[in-house]
Design a protein around this motif. Structure first.
Motif, short mmCIF file in Angstrom:
data_model
loop_
_atom_site.label_atom_id
_atom_site.label_comp_id
_atom_site.label_asym_id
_atom_site.label_seq_id
_atom_site.Cartn_x
_atom_site.Cartn_y
_atom_site.Cartn_z
N ARG A 236 0.93 -1.14 0.19
CA ARG A 236 0.07 -0.03 -0.17
C ARG A 236 0.96 0.92 -0.05
NH1 ARG A 236 -3.82 -1.81 4.98
NH2 ARG A 236 -5.29 -3.16 3.95
N GLY A 237 0.73 2.20 -0.98
CA GLY A 237 1.43 3.45 -0.94
C GLY A 237 1.71 3.75 -2.18
N ALA A 238 2.82 4.89 -2.23
CA ALA A 238 3.00 5.45 -3.49
C ALA A 238 3.79 4.69 -4.47
CB ALA A 238 3.43 6.89 -3.25
N ALA A 239 4.70 3.87 -3.85
CA ALA A 239 5.83 3.25 -4.65
C ALA A 239 5.79 1.60 -4.82
CB ALA A 239 7.27 3.68 -4.30
N PRO A 240 4.48 1.01 -4.97
CA PRO A 240 4.32 -0.14 -4.84
C PRO A 240 5.47 -1.21 -5.75
CG PRO A 240 2.53 0.57 -6.25
CD PRO A 240 3.23 1.70 -5.55
N VAL A 241 5.64 -0.79 -7.05
CA VAL A 241 6.47 -1.39 -7.89
C VAL A 241 7.81 -1.50 -7.38
CG1 VAL A 241 7.02 -1.74 -10.28
CG2 VAL A 241 4.83 -1.29 -9.67
N LYS B 64 6.92 6.56 -0.68
CA LYS B 64 7.59 7.26 -2.00
C LYS B 64 8.97 6.97 -1.63
CE LYS B 64 8.24 11.30 -4.92
NZ LYS B 64 7.48 12.74 -4.78
N LEU B 65 9.86 6.68 -2.66
CA LEU B 65 11.09 6.65 -2.53
C LEU B 65 11.80 7.95 -3.01
CD1 LEU B 65 12.13 3.31 -4.26
CD2 LEU B 65 12.03 3.63 -1.72
N ASP B 66 12.97 8.36 -1.92
CA ASP B 66 13.49 9.72 -2.29
C ASP B 66 15.09 9.48 -2.91
OD1 ASP B 66 14.86 9.31 0.10
OD2 ASP B 66 13.75 10.60 1.36
N VAL B 67 15.60 10.37 -2.99
CA VAL B 67 17.08 10.37 -3.56
C VAL B 67 17.84 9.81 -2.39
CG1 VAL B 67 18.94 11.41 -3.89
CG2 VAL B 67 17.04 12.44 -4.81
N ALA B 68 17.75 9.91 -1.13
CA ALA B 68 18.59 9.22 -0.07
C ALA B 68 18.30 7.41 -0.51
CB ALA B 68 18.08 9.67 1.35
#
Length: 321
Positions: A115-120, A203-207
């Protein structure tokens, strides 16, 4: 049925096209407002807006779905159902209550997983062998609503998140159309999600995309693929950022390498991990275009013992000067 579609990026285009080809009426398309992009920071329309205009559909670009002007416009349109694919904003209850059949989201996981913004991205990083897509009735919680339907998709060993998302977007478009058709015929009843198997995909960020070579080769490979194309995997070399593209796990290496340690030959560049080395594919130095790792290595003239991943990384002391 009378539909109002909500979506923003490229991944929503197959679903928009598929719905536009049905007998349902798309009364309007909701998308994020134009955003600045490029060096000139010129305002660029979202991919969904551009396609909607090509289809001669009315486009709405509210800053917030809670704005009274938007809510009044939504009520006046009298939608039966609002299909959603990667719109990018939370939908307030006041908007959820408007369509007769609610808002139905196409989500790229087998709920309740991811569940969330970056499932793949998370599915690839976690090493899932199977993932999929689900359609569900949106409610106040984060991807917690009851599910109408789902499909499965294998995660291939070399898949990047971009590869996998592309396949899911195409297959998911058919699932969304089938869901809308089933709701229109009164044949589909959403089923509550199980309480077991819940996982979150923020969501994954740059870090999050920085590669840690003290992890196993398998973990390094998965994180790089999961962060490709976005947010883009990276490390550092001699104190500067180096973007990384998918790698391969080296087999039959002549000798072990310390985590992050580089070994270059004429045709390949290996990097040490906590287990076996990985062989770099393409890399992209700061301010330059992607290039084969062997070409990059010849240009920078890697010294014995140099490593990736340490912001203080320089030539070894005995080679300095």
């Amino acid at each position: 049925m009378r539909l109002i579609f909500a979506g923003t990026p490229d991944v929503a285009l197959p679903a928009l096209d598929a719905l536009a080809a049905t007998e349902h009426v798309i009364a309007a398309v909701i998308t994020r407002p134009d955003a600045p992009a490029g060096r000139g920071r010129k305002l660029i329309p979202s991919p969904v807006k551009a396609r909607a205009l090509e289809l001669r559909l009315e486009v709405w670009e509210p800053a917030r779905l809670s704005d009274q002007d938007f809510l009044s416009r939504l009520r006046a349109a009298e939608p039966d159902l609002c299909p959603v694919v990667a719109y990018g904003n939370l939908i307030p209850q006041a908007a959820l209550d408007v369509p007769r059949h609610g808002w139905v989201n196409l989500h790229f996981s087998l709920l309740p997983a991811w569940r969330g913004a970056a499932p793949v991205q998370h599915a690839v990083i976690a090493g899932d062998e199977i993932t999929g897509a689900s359609t569900f009735l949106i409610e106040a919680g984060l991807d917690t609503g009851p599910v109408y339907g789902s499909l499965t998709e294998p995660v291939r060993p070399t898949d990047t998140s971009g590869d996998l998302l592309g396949r899911l977007a195409d297959a998911g478009a058919g699932l969304l159309v089938a869901t809308v058709d089933g709701i229109a015929r009164g044949e589909l009843v959403p089923v509550p999600q199980p309480t077991d198997g819940v996982s979150l995909a923020p969501k994954l960020d740059v870090a999050d995309a920085r590669i840690d070579f003290t992890h196993s080769a398998l973990a390094v490979d998965r994180r790089i693929r999961g962060c490709t194309p976005a947010p883009g995997a990276w490390t550092t070399f001699r104190g500067e950022r180096l973007k990384l593209y998918p790698v391969t796990v080296a087999a039959g290496s002549d000798s072990p390498l310390a985590p992050g340690e580089l070994r270059a030959s004429k045709s390949a560049v290996e990097v040490g991990t906590a287990t076996v080395p990985v062989t770099l594919g393409q890399v992209q130095p700061l301010g330059k275009k992607p290039m084969p790792a062997a070409d990059w290595a010849r240009g920078v003239r890697i010294e014995p013992g140099e490593r990736l991943g340490n912001s203080a990384s320089t030539r070894p002391a005995e080679s300095a000067g």
